[in-house]
Design a protein around this motif. Sequence first.
Motif, PDB file in Angstrom:
ATOM      1  N   UNK A   2       0.718  -1.142   0.008  1.00  0.00           N
ATOM      2  CA  UNK A   2       0.134  -0.091   0.047  1.00  0.00           C
ATOM      3  C   UNK A   2       0.875   1.131  -0.007  1.00  0.00           C
ATOM      4  N   UNK A   3       1.910   1.131   0.818  1.00  0.00           N
ATOM      5  CA  UNK A   3       2.703   2.377   0.751  1.00  0.00           C
ATOM      6  C   UNK A   3       3.638   2.709  -0.697  1.00  0.00           C
ATOM      7  N   UNK A   4       3.815   1.609  -1.456  1.00  0.00           N
ATOM      8  CA  UNK A   4       4.492   1.663  -2.558  1.00  0.00           C
ATOM      9  C   UNK A   4       3.405   2.265  -3.526  1.00  0.00           C
ATOM     10  N   UNK A   5       2.189   1.714  -3.418  1.00  0.00           N
ATOM     11  CA  UNK A   5       1.267   2.176  -4.545  1.00  0.00           C
ATOM     12  C   UNK A   5       0.778   3.625  -4.072  1.00  0.00           C
ATOM     13  N   UNK A   6       1.026   4.211  -2.973  1.00  0.00           N
ATOM     14  CA  UNK A   6       0.884   5.493  -2.752  1.00  0.00           C
ATOM     15  C   UNK A   6       1.776   6.476  -3.521  1.00  0.00           C
ATOM     16  N   UNK A   7       3.095   5.854  -3.307  1.00  0.00           N
ATOM     17  CA  UNK A   7       4.085   6.596  -4.044  1.00  0.00           C
ATOM     18  C   UNK A   7       4.227   6.472  -5.421  1.00  0.00           C
ATOM     19  N   UNK A   8       3.607   5.262  -5.909  1.00  0.00           N
ATOM     20  CA  UNK A   8       3.604   5.169  -7.459  1.00  0.00           C
ATOM     21  C   UNK A   8       2.544   5.866  -8.366  1.00  0.00           C
ATOM     22  N   UNK A   9       2.778   7.109  -8.214  1.00  0.00           N
ATOM     23  CA  UNK A   9       1.622   7.951  -8.908  1.00  0.00           C
ATOM     24  C   UNK A   9       1.664   7.857 -10.499  1.00  0.00           C
ATOM     25  N   UNK A  10       2.747   7.423 -11.091  1.00  0.00           N
ATOM     26  CA  UNK A  10       2.642   7.180 -12.487  1.00  0.00           C
ATOM     27  C   UNK A  10       2.224   5.657 -12.861  1.00  0.00           C
ATOM     28  N   UNK A  11       1.918   5.077 -11.670  1.00  0.00           N
ATOM     29  CA  UNK A  11       1.434   3.707 -11.916  1.00  0.00           C
ATOM     30  C   UNK A  11       2.355   2.824 -13.057  1.00  0.00           C
ATOM     31  N   UNK A  12       3.567   2.960 -12.714  1.00  0.00           N
ATOM     32  CA  UNK A  12       4.343   2.189 -13.538  1.00  0.00           C
ATOM     33  C   UNK A  12       5.150   1.083 -13.181  1.00  0.00           C
ATOM     34  N   UNK A  13       4.934   0.630 -11.795  1.00  0.00           N
ATOM     35  CA  UNK A  13       5.523  -0.249 -10.898  1.00  0.00           C
ATOM     36  C   UNK A  13       7.079   0.168 -10.489  1.00  0.00           C
ATOM     37  N   UNK A  14       7.200   1.303 -10.537  1.00  0.00           N
ATOM     38  CA  UNK A  14       8.598   2.046 -10.127  1.00  0.00           C
ATOM     39  C   UNK A  14       8.288   3.229  -9.317  1.00  0.00           C
ATOM     40  N   UNK A  15       8.934   3.589  -8.268  1.00  0.00           N
ATOM     41  CA  UNK A  15       8.826   4.958  -7.699  1.00  0.00           C
ATOM     42  C   UNK A  15      10.320   5.514  -7.758  1.00  0.00           C
ATOM     43  N   UNK A  16      10.458   6.819  -7.844  1.00  0.00           N
ATOM     44  CA  UNK A  16      11.433   7.609  -7.931  1.00  0.00           C
ATOM     45  C   UNK A  16      11.284   8.287  -6.674  1.00  0.00           C
ATOM     46  N   UNK A  17      12.538   8.955  -6.269  1.00  0.00           N
ATOM     47  CA  UNK A  17      12.446   9.689  -5.035  1.00  0.00           C
ATOM     48  C   UNK A  17      11.697  11.114  -5.164  1.00  0.00           C
ATOM     49  N   UNK A  18      11.665  11.410  -6.344  1.00  0.00           N
ATOM     50  CA  UNK A  18      10.783  12.578  -6.681  1.00  0.00           C
ATOM     51  C   UNK A  18       9.434  12.209  -6.358  1.00  0.00           C
ATOM     52  N   UNK A  19       8.916  10.973  -6.650  1.00  0.00           N
ATOM     53  CA  UNK A  19       7.415  10.553  -6.525  1.00  0.00           C
ATOM     54  C   UNK A  19       7.270  10.479  -4.994  1.00  0.00           C
ATOM     55  N   UNK A  20       8.340   9.973  -4.296  1.00  0.00           N
ATOM     56  CA  UNK A  20       8.285   9.687  -2.700  1.00  0.00           C
ATOM     57  C   UNK A  20       7.867  11.048  -2.314  1.00  0.00           C
ATOM     58  N   UNK A  21       8.866  12.028  -2.678  1.00  0.00           N
ATOM     59  CA  UNK A  21       8.818  13.417  -1.802  1.00  0.00           C
ATOM     60  C   UNK A  21       7.372  14.111  -2.174  1.00  0.00           C
ATOM     61  N   UNK A  22       6.892  13.715  -3.593  1.00  0.00           N
ATOM     62  CA  UNK A  22       5.532  14.396  -3.926  1.00  0.00           C
ATOM     63  C   UNK A  22       4.329  13.793  -2.834  1.00  0.00           C
ATOM     64  N   UNK A  23       4.492  12.595  -2.407  1.00  0.00           N
ATOM     65  CA  UNK A  23       3.450  12.193  -1.556  1.00  0.00           C
ATOM     66  C   UNK A  23       3.915  11.824  -0.208  1.00  0.00           C
ATOM     67  N   UNK A  24       5.153  12.627   0.184  1.00  0.00           N
ATOM     68  CA  UNK A  24       5.564  12.658   1.581  1.00  0.00           C
ATOM     69  C   UNK A  24       4.507  12.851   2.844  1.00  0.00           C
ATOM     70  N   UNK A  25       3.768  13.718   2.455  1.00  0.00           N
ATOM     71  CA  UNK A  25       2.766  13.874   3.792  1.00  0.00           C
ATOM     72  C   UNK A  25       1.784  12.543   3.820  1.00  0.00           C
ATOM     73  N   UNK A  26       1.511  12.015   2.850  1.00  0.00           N
ATOM     74  CA  UNK A  26       0.792  10.580   3.068  1.00  0.00           C
ATOM     75  C   UNK A  26       1.668   9.540   3.632  1.00  0.00           C
TER      76      UNK A  26
END
Length: 100
Positions: A2-26
């Motif tokens: 669930x944590x990964x899905x929250x950060x995978x905003x582009x829904x490509x089964x990878x997350x970047x640090x920028x993705x994670x920073x964008x959803x840092x509050x969540x």
Amino acid sequence: HAIFQCADTSVNNTITLQDAKAVAPKLALMGLSLSTIEKAFATLDIKGKGCLTLDLFCDWAIEKRLAPSAVVGAKARENAVESKDNIYARLATARSPLSS
């Protein structure tokens, strides 16, 4: 997961640090601080691709013992906040002179 899905905003089964920073509050609601996320990337992205796969992230989460209950608890807290916001919105609407 669930944590990964929250950060995978582009829904490509990878997350970047920028993705994670964008959803840092969540992610913080799920018990992950920004510094923990940054450390995870520094440790896990050994090939320097700038992204983490679902498998890699889940292995790390299991190793760090990120509890699924923390995610469930975070979702409950998020819903509670949303409920309060809805109540305040209804109160504001009820008090508004336009609502008559």
